[in-house]
Design a protein around this motif. Structure first.
Motif, PDB file in Angstrom:
ATOM      1  N   GLU A  41       0.978  -1.626   0.458  1.00 14.68           N
ATOM      2  CA  GLU A  41       0.053   0.164  -0.450  1.00 14.68           C
ATOM      3  C   GLU A  41       0.872   1.493   0.252  1.00 14.68           C
ATOM      4  O   GLU A  41       0.727   2.359  -0.569  1.00 14.68           O
ATOM      5  N   VAL A  42       2.030   1.085   1.252  1.00 10.44           N
ATOM      6  CA  VAL A  42       2.835   2.290   0.907  1.00 10.44           C
ATOM      7  C   VAL A  42       3.021   2.640  -0.570  1.00 10.44           C
ATOM      8  O   VAL A  42       3.605   4.069  -1.178  1.00 10.44           O
ATOM      9  N   LEU A  43       3.428   0.979  -2.023  1.00  8.49           N
ATOM     10  CA  LEU A  43       4.668   1.357  -2.533  1.00  8.49           C
ATOM     11  C   LEU A  43       3.391   2.024  -4.022  1.00  8.49           C
ATOM     12  O   LEU A  43       3.507   2.866  -4.768  1.00  8.49           O
ATOM     13  N   ALA A  44       1.772   1.688  -3.658  1.00  5.77           N
ATOM     14  CA  ALA A  44       1.136   1.790  -4.704  1.00  5.77           C
ATOM     15  C   ALA A  44       0.897   3.597  -4.484  1.00  5.77           C
ATOM     16  O   ALA A  44       0.723   4.304  -5.351  1.00  5.77           O
ATOM     17  N   GLU A  45       0.652   4.375  -3.018  1.00  7.40           N
ATOM     18  CA  GLU A  45       0.630   5.269  -2.500  1.00  7.40           C
ATOM     19  C   GLU A  45       1.414   6.011  -3.024  1.00  7.40           C
ATOM     20  O   GLU A  45       1.147   6.597  -3.735  1.00  7.40           O
ATOM     21  N   ARG A  46       2.836   5.650  -2.859  1.00  5.23           N
ATOM     22  CA  ARG A  46       4.134   6.347  -4.003  1.00  5.23           C
ATOM     23  C   ARG A  46       3.922   6.912  -5.497  1.00  5.23           C
ATOM     24  O   ARG A  46       4.317   7.838  -5.799  1.00  5.23           O
ATOM     25  N   GLU A  47       3.019   5.947  -5.826  1.00  2.46           N
ATOM     26  CA  GLU A  47       3.662   5.476  -7.386  1.00  2.46           C
ATOM     27  C   GLU A  47       2.587   6.315  -8.362  1.00  2.46           C
ATOM     28  O   GLU A  47       2.930   7.175  -9.209  1.00  2.46           O
ATOM     29  N   SER A  48       1.049   6.413  -7.454  1.00  2.00           N
ATOM     30  CA  SER A  48       0.499   7.349  -7.450  1.00  2.00           C
ATOM     31  C   SER A  48       0.448   8.938  -7.597  1.00  2.00           C
ATOM     32  O   SER A  48       0.458   9.498  -8.709  1.00  2.00           O
ATOM     33  N   ILE A  49       1.408   8.911  -6.960  1.00  2.00           N
ATOM     34  CA  ILE A  49       1.625  10.384  -6.640  1.00  2.00           C
ATOM     35  C   ILE A  49       2.858  10.526  -7.562  1.00  2.00           C
ATOM     36  O   ILE A  49       2.363  11.996  -8.334  1.00  2.00           O
ATOM     37  N   TYR A  50       3.625   9.583  -7.843  1.00  2.00           N
ATOM     38  CA  TYR A  50       5.125  10.255  -8.577  1.00  2.00           C
ATOM     39  C   TYR A  50       4.148  10.055 -10.531  1.00  2.00           C
ATOM     40  O   TYR A  50       4.742  11.075 -11.014  1.00  2.00           O
ATOM     41  N   GLN A  51       3.079   9.622 -10.601  1.00  2.00           N
ATOM     42  CA  GLN A  51       2.915   9.889 -12.208  1.00  2.00           C
ATOM     43  C   GLN A  51       2.508  11.460 -11.790  1.00  2.00           C
ATOM     44  O   GLN A  51       2.251  11.441 -13.070  1.00  2.00           O
ATOM     45  N   HIS A  52       2.373  12.571 -10.624  1.00  2.00           N
ATOM     46  CA  HIS A  52       2.107  13.657 -11.309  1.00  2.00           C
ATOM     47  C   HIS A  52       3.470  14.597 -11.671  1.00  2.00           C
ATOM     48  O   HIS A  52       3.296  15.663 -11.790  1.00  2.00           O
ATOM     49  N   LEU A  53       4.063  14.001 -11.219  1.00  2.00           N
ATOM     50  CA  LEU A  53       5.775  14.972 -10.982  1.00  2.00           C
ATOM     51  C   LEU A  53       5.854  15.350 -11.813  1.00  2.00           C
ATOM     52  O   LEU A  53       6.413  16.834 -11.890  1.00  2.00           O
ATOM     53  N   SER A  54       6.312  14.916 -13.147  1.00  2.00           N
ATOM     54  CA  SER A  54       6.602  15.437 -14.521  1.00  2.00           C
ATOM     55  C   SER A  54       5.818  16.201 -14.995  1.00  2.00           C
ATOM     56  O   SER A  54       6.533  16.939 -15.737  1.00  2.00           O
ATOM     57  N   GLN A  55       4.599  16.552 -14.432  1.00  2.00           N
ATOM     58  CA  GLN A  55       3.785  17.279 -14.890  1.00  2.00           C
ATOM     59  C   GLN A  55       3.184  18.708 -14.872  1.00  2.00           C
ATOM     60  O   GLN A  55       2.262  19.695 -15.212  1.00  2.00           O
ATOM     61  N   THR A  56       4.185  18.193 -13.425  1.00  2.00           N
ATOM     62  CA  THR A  56       3.855  19.765 -12.160  1.00  2.00           C
ATOM     63  C   THR A  56       4.201  21.165 -12.740  1.00  2.00           C
ATOM     64  O   THR A  56       5.801  20.891 -13.296  1.00  2.00           O
ATOM     65  N   SER A  57       3.776  22.278 -12.268  1.00  2.00           N
ATOM     66  CA  SER A  57       4.415  23.659 -12.883  1.00  2.00           C
ATOM     67  C   SER A  57       3.546  24.417 -11.367  1.00  2.00           C
ATOM     68  O   SER A  57       3.092  23.838 -10.939  1.00  2.00           O
TER      69      SER A  57
END
Length: 1006
Positions: A427-443
């Motif tokens: 669950e920790v890893l799944a949540e971390r990867e869910s957040i990671y999906q947003h990183l490259s698109q942030t501005s």
């Protein structure tokens, strides 16, 4: 401890001012010894706070206490008992260590170096400025983000974060290199690190969390990397000594400018110096920092690179680089871009004692497939997380590295908090990867606007984030899979296409589709297909079946102009097809299939062909027809490669063969080079078919893109790079340009203008909409000024005279003010910030006239807009280059398949069908890339017009600010001429808005 002569106070003051890594560590050890303090973690912080309670220390404790009091930290107990090892004392590693310490973890940080020597300057997003202020950055570095500053050198940032980390009890060790992990030997053991030197006592340190911030070249075992490749990209960074003299202060920074929307500056630079760049940025901090992207041919011509080599490592190896020529190249580019106003440029020295100039390759950018993983051995679990460059390698022109690095550090800290709370590992890893999906698109635009509420909780930073986007059951498969579309052929595309064509044309007189050749020669079948879906575009009953060529040409034109479908065959070829199924026709009809087919049964292919997928290409076609046409004067068109005036050396001297005589009947031969052009290679414009690589400006050799060219109708043969991306720079009143094509002129030859839908940006002084523009929520209103130390002694580093309550106020000594002049009062060769182009000292003026609020607001907005333009331009440029590389890969695959299909040796029917399906699948992918490329070209042209409007507006304001009594007749004439040009630009943007709205509505109806 309150006496003025207290030695601990003096040591603490030296600690605050320390400017070297070892000096900071030495002062801190001395301070702890003086106070008799031992231990680590928040216990050490509380001891320091109790022992140092004089005014300067108390102001810092107040900030850190407020930070530590956030609910996410549970009063420093959220991760109590968790042992963390952080590898790398870069900004991201230090920032992650600080968050872990605030959570109450025991944190050990390793750094292989013993000094902070990187002078390069980082752009800071508003939230990073606020975050660092909340950590007391101004206490350690008095000039942190004063006035206009929104950047800081890497070295200074590391020093600030190192001091905060030490105060919060992080255990920092320098000259220690991490080399791997040692699994626990037994059930009672723990994870340890392999270190150099092996004698380090930290080899015995056992930990259950490892955070790697060791840079892009160091990624722990178990993490897979993805690579995105663009065209060859060579960056150059250089640092010059900043003496903070008055002359240096008066030179404005360059927030960033790119060739993609300001070709004229770069062409001037090339014509005068032979230096050919794609972009350039200039910041002032401890040094004068310049970073630029140089073209390889320019570096070869100037003798910087000695020999051209295919391998990039060999190309940029020290043996193949003339160091003296590189220094000269960087210095000349810096001088030109600042209009030669920086006096006596002298290189700063790097940690090796050499001039701080570096040349690097950023052709390939890498990122980790996943942000975290868990390893387990003998019952002991280890949580591994990545932050910084080893998670996502930043694209430097965007200035996103430190901002996204900080976001990743917060995300990693949140992950450790969840881990320490006993959340199941998956669950920790799944949540971390869910957040990671947003990183490259942030501005700054798509993260939460209330930056004061940011914390390690992702919900405070990412709007509408779904923390369960990836389920726990998906985590193992995600780390192993690529998640890209399969390259297998997507079903029996050939059979589906034929059945679809038959069903769509059934019932039309004279139409009987049985194959992909003779059934289509009359033109009636294609007419029926279009009429079936779009009866408003064609009158089937009026088509003459006896004039097949004319019918086909009419249908080809309708498909291109109204549906955005480019021709693959000429009308003559379509009217004379015989024999077996025609592969070119199959390819062409598959485009209609993508546009019209909306059956829910095609869910797999709908990802490749979303509704409205041809919208951008169609939009380009409509916009080209709608915008006013501008004459193409000989020899002056400019584009990506940049045309130049007659007699100038081309920026990209590609010898071009004269185009072949047009027959209009052979789509298999390239119009320009005459060689075979296969289906996947084939592009078309103005009725010609050609290789993408052969589509070059006839006058400068620049490679053209569909949607970014002009066609000289008078000549009938000229394909040209699109004319100028910036306003004319002649002195006003305007003289008729000698061979210069301008966007505002209307008549004659056609030119293509295409823009993006960013009409929410400033229209500056012209109120073009009924609604007032909202105040950008990016920064607190601060005066955009930068003063010399001799003029403003309070700004000197280390004076300790800053009061925290003044941080959000105007950072300027009373009685001394600065005036911002228009950049157009300088030489047209210079490239200055459109806001702070020239700063002059002013005294004895009424306070209301010194620097009114409206000027500060305009200055701030203009600078923010310039930075947005630059970042967007670099994002577009990078993606265009990646698309070009992908095009080449698809073309190579398509050529192989087409050769197999056209081979005279008979192949089994099922094999031919399989090859055809694979070819059509590649065509689908190419079509989607073309759509994306068209969208990007719309964005490019919008940036060009936006840059024009910004410059014209500044120039107009410089005349309007003059008193009427002081204006000469020439001034009045110039003002009217500029106003006319400004209105023309605004009208073009209005055309864009109207067409974009039509496009949006048509896609909603689809």
């Amino acid at each position: 401890f309150d006496s003025p002569g207290n030695p601990a106070h003096a040591i603490f003051e030296r600690f605050l001012r320390a400017g070297e890594c070892q000096e900071v560590l030495g002062c801190f050890v001395e301070l702890c010894q003086q106070l008799g303090l031992q231990g680590t973690g928040l216990q050490l912080y509380h001891g320091l706070k109790a022992a140092l309670n004089y005014w300067n220390a108390k102001a810092l404790w107040s900030k850190l206490d407020k930070k530590a009091g956030h609910k996410d930290y549970d009063q420093g107990t959220a991760c109590a008992g968790t042992k963390c090892l952080v590898v790398g004392a870069g900004p991201c590693g230090l920032r992650a260590a600080i968050e872990l310490a605030l959570l109450g973890a025991h944190v050990v940080l390793l750094e292989k170096r013993d000094s902070f020597s990187r002078n390069n300057v980082l752009h800071l997003w508003p939230f990073t400025i606020h975050d660092l202020r909340a950590l007391g950055a101004k206490k350690f570095y008095g000039r942190f983000c004063t006035g206009t500053l929104d950047h800081i050198s890497i070295r200074q940032l590391q020093l600030i974060l190192l001091k905060v980390a030490l105060l919060l009890g992080v255990e920092v060790h320098i000259n220690v290199r991490f080399e791997g992990l040692v699994p626990p030997a037994g059930k009672a053991g723990g994870w340890q690190a392999v270190l150099q030197p092996s004698s380090s006592p930290l080899t015995q340190y056992k930990f259950d969390v490892l955070i790697s911030a060791g840079g892009g070249k160091f990624v722990p075992e178990g993490f897979k990397r993805k690579e995105t490749r663009g065209k060859l990209a060579i960056g150059i960074t250089t640092n010059f000594i900043n003496r903070h003299s008055r002359a240096e202060v008066e030179v404005a920074e360059i927030s960033g400018v790119a060739r993609i929307y300001n070709q004229k500056f770069f062409q001037n630079l090339y014509n005068k110096t032979g230096i050919d760049l794609e972009n350039i940025v200039y910041y002032k901090d401890d040094t004068h920092y310049f970073v630029m992207t140089a073209k390889k041919q320019s570096l070869l011509k100037k003798g910087v690179i000695l020999q051209d080599k295919a391998d990039i490592e060999s190309l940029l190896s020290p043996e193949n680089v003339n160091r003296d020529a590189l220094l000269s190249y960087a210095k000349e580019a810096a001088n030109f871009s600042t209009n030669y106003c920086l006096p006596e440029l002298e290189f700063a020295l790097n940690h090796r004692g050499l001039p701080d100039v570096d040349m690097f390759d950023f052709t390939c950018m890498t990122r980790s497939e996943n942000a975290a993983l868990v390893r387990e051995h003998n019952g002991s679990r280890l949580l591994l997380g990545l932050v910084g460059d080893c998670l996502v390698e930043p694209f430097w022109p965007l200035g996103t590295g430190v901002a996204r690095g900080f976001l990743a550090a917060f995300d990693a800290a949140w992950m450790v908090r969840r881990w320490a709370a006993g959340t199941p590992p998956l669950e920790v890893l799944a949540e971390r990867e869910s957040i990671y999906q947003h990183l490259s698109q942030t501005s700054p635009d798509n993260t939460n606007k209330n930056i004061t509420q940011y914390s390690i909780d992702p919900a405070t930073r990412y709007p509408n984030i779904n923390l369960q986007a990836i389920k726990a059951s998906q985590v193992p498969g995600q780390r192993k899979s690529d998640h890209r579309l399969s390259m297998a052929a997507p079903g029996a595309v050939y059979e589906e296409l034929l059945s679809w064509c038959q069903a769509s044309t059934a019932g039309y007189p004279g139409v009987a589709v049985t194959n992909f050749s003779t059934s289509w020669t009359s033109g009636l079948a294609l007419c029926a297909l279009i009429h079936h879906f779009r009866p408003d575009l064609v009158d089937f009953d009026s088509v003459d079946p006896q004039d097949a060529i004319r019918t086909h040409q009419l249908m080809l034109d309708i498909a291109e102009q109204e549906l955005g479908i480019q021709p693959v065959l000429s009308s003559a070829e379509m009217a004379t097809m015989t024999g077996p199924d025609h592969l070119d026709l199959i390819t062409y009809l598959s485009h209609f299939y993508q546009v019209f087919r909306t059956s829910p049964g095609l869910s797999e292919r709908s990802a490749l062909s979303p509704r409205g997928t041809r919208g951008a290409i169609l939009f380009l076609s409509k916009l080209q027809k709608t915008l006013p046409r501008a004459p193409m004067a000989a020899g002056t068109a400019t584009g990506q490669g940049g045309c130049q005036a007659p007699g100038a050396t081309p920026a990209c001297p590609v010898p071009l063969q004269p185009p072949r005589e047009r027959t209009g009947e052979n789509s298999d031969a390239c119009y320009f080079c005459g060689r075979r052009v296969y289906i996947l290679e084939r592009a078309s414009a103005e009725g010609r078919f050609f290789h993408r690589g052969c589509f070059q400006c006839r006058r400068c050799g620049a490679t053209l893109r569909l949607g970014d060219y002009a066609f000289d109708e008078e000549d009938g043969e000229e394909l040209l790079a699109q004319p100028g991306g910036d306003v004319r720079e002649e002195e006003v009143p305007r003289v008729e340009p000698q061979g210069t094509a301008e966007e505002g002129e209307e008549s004659g030859g056609r030119r293509k203008i295409v823009l993006t839908p960013l009409e929410k940006l400033n229209l500056s002084t012209l109120n073009l909409t009924s609604e007032a523009e909202p105040e950008p929520p990016l920064k607190p209103a601060r005066l955009w000024l930068q003063a010399a130390p001799e003029a403003l002694p309070a700004l000197r580093q280390g004076q300790g005279a800053w009061k925290e309550e003044e941080e959000e106020k105007i950072d300027i000594e009373e009685g001394r003010w600065y005036k911002l002049e228009s950049p157009y009062e300088q030489s047209s060769q210079s490239l200055q910030d459109p806001v702070v182009s020239h700063i002059l000292l002013m005294r004895n003026q009424p306070e209301t006239e010194k620097y009114p609020t409206w000027k500060r607001t305009l200055a701030r907005r203009a600078r923010e807009s310039q930075m947005k333009r630059f970042c967007r331009a670099q994002t577009i440029q990078r993606r265009l280059e990646e698309i070009e590389v992908t095009f080449r890969e698809l073309e190579q695959q398509g050529i192989k398949l087409e050769k197999l299909l056209r081979d005279e040796n008979e192949s089994p029917a099922d094999q031919q069908t399989q090859w055809t399906n694979q070819l059509l699948y590649l065509v689908q992918k190419k079509n989607n890339l073309m759509t994306e490329e068209s969208d990007l070209m719309i964005a490019v042209q919008e940036l060009k017009l936006e840059e024009q409007q910004c410059q014209l507006d500044e120039k107009l304001r410089s005349y309007m600010n003059k008193e009427d009594a002081l204006k000469t007749p020439e001034d009045e004439k110039a003002e009217q001429e500029i106003l006319k040009q400004l209105v023309e630009v605004v009208n073009k943007r209005n055309v864009l808005i109207q067409l974009q709205e039509e496009k949006r509505l048509s896609e909603l109806r689809a």
